[in-house]
Design a protein around this motif. Sequence first.
Motif, PDB file in Angstrom:
ATOM      1  N   GLN A  78      -3.757  -7.187  12.248  1.00  0.00           N
ATOM      2  CA  GLN A  78      -2.471  -6.640  11.825  1.00  0.00           C
ATOM      3  C   GLN A  78      -2.484  -6.176  10.370  1.00  0.00           C
ATOM      4  O   GLN A  78      -1.986  -5.098  10.053  1.00  0.00           O
ATOM      5  CB  GLN A  78      -1.392  -7.719  11.981  1.00  0.00           C
ATOM      6  CG  GLN A  78      -0.331  -7.354  12.960  1.00  0.00           C
ATOM      7  CD  GLN A  78       0.655  -8.492  13.130  1.00  0.00           C
ATOM      8  OE1 GLN A  78       0.310  -9.655  12.954  1.00  0.00           O
ATOM      9  NE2 GLN A  78       1.855  -8.168  13.475  1.00  0.00           N
ATOM     10  N   THR A  79      -3.133  -6.995   9.509  1.00  0.00           N
ATOM     11  CA  THR A  79      -3.137  -6.676   8.068  1.00  0.00           C
ATOM     12  C   THR A  79      -3.894  -5.386   7.804  1.00  0.00           C
ATOM     13  O   THR A  79      -3.497  -4.597   6.950  1.00  0.00           O
ATOM     14  CB  THR A  79      -3.767  -7.824   7.286  1.00  0.00           C
ATOM     15  OG1 THR A  79      -4.978  -8.190   7.937  1.00  0.00           O
ATOM     16  CG2 THR A  79      -2.836  -9.016   7.245  1.00  0.00           C
ATOM     17  N   GLN A  80      -4.974  -5.155   8.562  1.00  0.00           N
ATOM     18  CA  GLN A  80      -5.726  -3.902   8.420  1.00  0.00           C
ATOM     19  C   GLN A  80      -4.844  -2.708   8.733  1.00  0.00           C
ATOM     20  O   GLN A  80      -4.906  -1.665   8.079  1.00  0.00           O
ATOM     21  CB  GLN A  80      -6.936  -3.900   9.355  1.00  0.00           C
ATOM     22  CG  GLN A  80      -8.016  -4.875   8.921  1.00  0.00           C
ATOM     23  CD  GLN A  80      -9.239  -4.753   9.782  1.00  0.00           C
ATOM     24  OE1 GLN A  80      -9.451  -3.712  10.407  1.00  0.00           O
ATOM     25  NE2 GLN A  80     -10.045  -5.807   9.816  1.00  0.00           N
ATOM     26  N   LEU A  81      -4.016  -2.870   9.770  1.00  0.00           N
ATOM     27  CA  LEU A  81      -3.104  -1.791  10.154  1.00  0.00           C
ATOM     28  C   LEU A  81      -2.140  -1.475   9.022  1.00  0.00           C
ATOM     29  O   LEU A  81      -1.916  -0.312   8.695  1.00  0.00           O
ATOM     30  CB  LEU A  81      -2.333  -2.220  11.403  1.00  0.00           C
ATOM     31  CG  LEU A  81      -1.353  -1.209  11.982  1.00  0.00           C
ATOM     32  CD1 LEU A  81      -2.104  -0.011  12.570  1.00  0.00           C
ATOM     33  CD2 LEU A  81      -0.480  -1.839  13.030  1.00  0.00           C
ATOM     34  N   HIS A  82      -1.621  -2.515   8.361  1.00  0.00           N
ATOM     35  CA  HIS A  82      -0.681  -2.319   7.261  1.00  0.00           C
ATOM     36  C   HIS A  82      -1.367  -1.629   6.097  1.00  0.00           C
ATOM     37  O   HIS A  82      -0.791  -0.755   5.444  1.00  0.00           O
ATOM     38  CB  HIS A  82      -0.082  -3.666   6.835  1.00  0.00           C
ATOM     39  CG  HIS A  82       0.865  -4.223   7.861  1.00  0.00           C
ATOM     40  ND1 HIS A  82       1.773  -5.208   7.604  1.00  0.00           N
ATOM     41  CD2 HIS A  82       1.030  -3.931   9.177  1.00  0.00           C
ATOM     42  CE1 HIS A  82       2.457  -5.491   8.684  1.00  0.00           C
ATOM     43  NE2 HIS A  82       2.006  -4.725   9.661  1.00  0.00           N
ATOM     44  N   ASN A  83      -2.620  -1.990   5.792  1.00  0.00           N
ATOM     45  CA  ASN A  83      -3.392  -1.324   4.741  1.00  0.00           C
ATOM     46  C   ASN A  83      -3.547   0.152   5.042  1.00  0.00           C
ATOM     47  O   ASN A  83      -3.425   1.008   4.164  1.00  0.00           O
ATOM     48  CB  ASN A  83      -4.778  -1.971   4.617  1.00  0.00           C
ATOM     49  CG  ASN A  83      -4.663  -3.372   4.057  1.00  0.00           C
ATOM     50  OD1 ASN A  83      -3.655  -3.706   3.409  1.00  0.00           O
ATOM     51  ND2 ASN A  83      -5.659  -4.201   4.292  1.00  0.00           N
ATOM     52  N   GLN A  84      -3.826   0.432   6.340  1.00  0.00           N
ATOM     53  CA  GLN A  84      -3.975   1.822   6.789  1.00  0.00           C
ATOM     54  C   GLN A  84      -2.711   2.618   6.477  1.00  0.00           C
ATOM     55  O   GLN A  84      -2.774   3.751   5.999  1.00  0.00           O
ATOM     56  CB  GLN A  84      -4.225   1.808   8.302  1.00  0.00           C
ATOM     57  CG  GLN A  84      -4.696   3.116   8.856  1.00  0.00           C
ATOM     58  CD  GLN A  84      -6.197   3.275   8.740  1.00  0.00           C
ATOM     59  OE1 GLN A  84      -6.885   2.459   8.101  1.00  0.00           O
ATOM     60  NE2 GLN A  84      -6.729   4.314   9.325  1.00  0.00           N
ATOM     61  N   PHE A  85      -1.559   2.022   6.725  1.00  0.00           N
ATOM     62  CA  PHE A  85      -0.285   2.680   6.438  1.00  0.00           C
ATOM     63  C   PHE A  85      -0.172   3.017   4.954  1.00  0.00           C
ATOM     64  O   PHE A  85       0.224   4.125   4.587  1.00  0.00           O
ATOM     65  CB  PHE A  85       0.881   1.763   6.815  1.00  0.00           C
ATOM     66  CG  PHE A  85       1.132   1.675   8.292  1.00  0.00           C
ATOM     67  CD1 PHE A  85       0.720   2.703   9.147  1.00  0.00           C
ATOM     68  CD2 PHE A  85       1.776   0.583   8.849  1.00  0.00           C
ATOM     69  CE1 PHE A  85       0.959   2.629  10.497  1.00  0.00           C
ATOM     70  CE2 PHE A  85       2.019   0.501  10.196  1.00  0.00           C
ATOM     71  CZ  PHE A  85       1.609   1.530  11.029  1.00  0.00           C
ATOM     72  N   LYS A  86      -0.545   2.068   4.095  1.00  0.00           N
ATOM     73  CA  LYS A  86      -0.406   2.280   2.655  1.00  0.00           C
ATOM     74  C   LYS A  86      -1.315   3.396   2.186  1.00  0.00           C
ATOM     75  O   LYS A  86      -0.920   4.244   1.396  1.00  0.00           O
ATOM     76  CB  LYS A  86      -0.745   0.990   1.901  1.00  0.00           C
ATOM     77  CG  LYS A  86       0.413  -0.016   1.955  1.00  0.00           C
ATOM     78  CD  LYS A  86       0.023  -1.342   1.318  1.00  0.00           C
ATOM     79  CE  LYS A  86       1.047  -2.417   1.624  1.00  0.00           C
ATOM     80  NZ  LYS A  86       0.511  -3.769   1.365  1.00  0.00           N
ATOM     81  N   ILE A  87      -2.553   3.426   2.681  1.00  0.00           N
ATOM     82  CA  ILE A  87      -3.524   4.434   2.266  1.00  0.00           C
ATOM     83  C   ILE A  87      -3.048   5.817   2.643  1.00  0.00           C
ATOM     84  O   ILE A  87      -3.106   6.763   1.858  1.00  0.00           O
ATOM     85  CB  ILE A  87      -4.897   4.138   2.898  1.00  0.00           C
ATOM     86  CG1 ILE A  87      -5.468   2.848   2.288  1.00  0.00           C
ATOM     87  CG2 ILE A  87      -5.854   5.300   2.704  1.00  0.00           C
ATOM     88  CD1 ILE A  87      -6.579   2.254   3.104  1.00  0.00           C
ATOM     89  N   LYS A  88      -2.535   5.972   3.878  1.00  0.00           N
ATOM     90  CA  LYS A  88      -2.143   7.302   4.365  1.00  0.00           C
ATOM     91  C   LYS A  88      -0.693   7.642   4.044  1.00  0.00           C
ATOM     92  O   LYS A  88      -0.173   8.636   4.528  1.00  0.00           O
ATOM     93  CB  LYS A  88      -2.351   7.373   5.868  1.00  0.00           C
ATOM     94  CG  LYS A  88      -3.833   7.204   6.260  1.00  0.00           C
ATOM     95  CD  LYS A  88      -4.091   7.664   7.690  1.00  0.00           C
ATOM     96  CE  LYS A  88      -5.582   7.602   8.011  1.00  0.00           C
ATOM     97  NZ  LYS A  88      -5.850   8.024   9.388  1.00  0.00           N
ATOM     98  N   HIS A  89      -0.016   6.776   3.249  1.00  0.00           N
ATOM     99  CA  HIS A  89       1.377   6.989   2.865  1.00  0.00           C
ATOM    100  C   HIS A  89       2.276   7.174   4.070  1.00  0.00           C
ATOM    101  O   HIS A  89       3.069   8.085   4.159  1.00  0.00           O
ATOM    102  CB  HIS A  89       1.505   8.212   1.928  1.00  0.00           C
ATOM    103  CG  HIS A  89       0.629   8.061   0.744  1.00  0.00           C
ATOM    104  ND1 HIS A  89       0.880   7.126  -0.256  1.00  0.00           N
ATOM    105  CD2 HIS A  89      -0.518   8.671   0.389  1.00  0.00           C
ATOM    106  CE1 HIS A  89      -0.078   7.191  -1.162  1.00  0.00           C
ATOM    107  NE2 HIS A  89      -0.961   8.127  -0.791  1.00  0.00           N
TER     108      HIS A  89
END
Length: 127
Positions: A78-89
């Motif tokens: 789940q945390t990886q998914l949230h990081n992905q969101f932050k990177i791609k804005h």
Amino acid sequence: MALEQAARLKSRKIIAALFKGAQSYSCYPLRLVWAKSVIPANIAVVQCGFSVPKKTFKRAVDRNLIRRRVSEAYRLHQTQLHNQFKIKHLMPEPEAGGYAFMILYTAKEILPYTEIEKGIRKMIRKF
RNA sequence: AUCGCAAACCACUCCAUCGCGGUUUUGGCAACUGCCAAAAAUGAGGAAAGUCUGGACAACGCAGAGCAGCCGCACCACCUAACGGGUGGGUAUUUUGCCUCGAAAGGGCAGGGUAACAGAGAGGGUCACAGAAAAAAACCGCCUUUCUAAUGAGAGGUAAGGGUGAAAAUGGGCGGUAAGAGCGCACGGCGACUGCGUGUAAACGGGUUGCGGGUAAACCUUGCGGGUUGAAAUGCCAUGUACAUCCCGAAUUAGGCGUAGCAAUAUAGCCUAAAACGAGUCGGCUCGACUCGCGGGAGGGGUAGGCAGAUAGAGUUUUGGAGUGAUCCACGACGUAGAUAAAUGAUGGAGACUAUUCCUGUUGGAAUGGGACAAAAUCCGGCUUAUCGGUUUGCGAUUUUU
RNA sequence: GGCUUCGUAGUUCAAUGGAUAGAAUGAAAGUUUCCGGAGCUUUAGAUAUAGGUUCGAUUCCUAUCGAGGCUA
């Protein structure tokens, strides 16, 4: 389901809306159906549901096993998914409402946990 | 000891990390009695499955009578809340063993398995092919007699033998006869009856009497039982809302009000009462009962949260007693899931069990595997089906030792 | 969760309890044609599975397996 209550997709209405107007892509052995801003505001970033078709797996035991494995793999990444969101804005505004996910299991046989985990990783990278 | 059968029981264990369900306690936010955090103990089966059955519970008018139909059950007794379940017994059939029972066929005794074990003497229906005939039968045959030189033909009797078939008129024997025939006899077989004996009863034995097939797991008959629908039942709270709109049909009489009229009177409206009528409900029909005064249709609209039901119950169990047994009784102990897009998973380690291979070779060690069937959904009693393996008990067979 | 119907050739359907399980279409082979199509001739192919009743089962009964339908 081994997920906290807020992160689960439970409402019958939201699920109906999700399947009506949604985007989807598949990476074996899974398929993701997702939509933005269907979740009511200020609850969660992502609500996720899991589905294993009764057509391919007749026994309740098999369906439960697969759902638990998929759920476990999703929970741990789940945390990886949230990081992905932050990177791609793509991080959603709390007022706008979060994403709704429905993960379908498309393989025809019962796969071990490692295979499913691979699929989940691929899926998150692709988002 | 090994193998086989039957019955009962168990359903790998422990530790660590991350994570989930409900319960309790504490703390915080807060007043929608909710959310968040922490801790504690706790959290799927013997079949939770199939939905085949019997109930509990709930609603329908506290369930009406008769008839028809539908469904189920079917040797007897007992157990049970009840059952199509269980226990014990009987009968039939099959199998194993035994018998100084018998020449054999077969018979007796003991144990196990199986049985949709009421009725074909209530009624029709049906029995392909073959066969004379598939249910009051006669092709060949056997016998008597008439005609004829004879072969043979006609009339009658008969059902022993033949052949067909899944099945051929109760079995083989003796008597009997023109030939034959339960026509008679003894021994069986299958029924029916029985103020007889044993047994609670089924039944067994005795006595009397009869003998013209199968099929009821095809229709049917007899006896017994069943009101219907199921927790998405049902009750409460919240939300929403509609005695709305349009179309079609039916709308009796009396009184009052209203309206028209100076009044008698009239009646497009409203109210009350009455019977009749109509409609609806009581699974079908008839009777009977109840409710409503309107009934039917069209077309749209809203909600689909929560709480209860719902987990202490025909509960599990030690000991003792009653009973052949299923089971029951007494006393004591125990607290044992409660979800609702639906809780038990993932990873690592250790141990036990087990299969294969290798090493060592009386023991043991190493490597690689294996652990089934299967997930509560209102709750209990059963049945059926699936199931890796293990334990115990009983019975039988084989081998070895004493 | 509950109720209920059905299962026959590759496909769509037939078949009183009576034996070689039938028809259409599809498949394969041959024939015809310069080639193909159409036509003609022939061939292979099935009672979901397992038990039982019966002399005999697609049919009757039981249990499994599978596929539908209905149900606030």
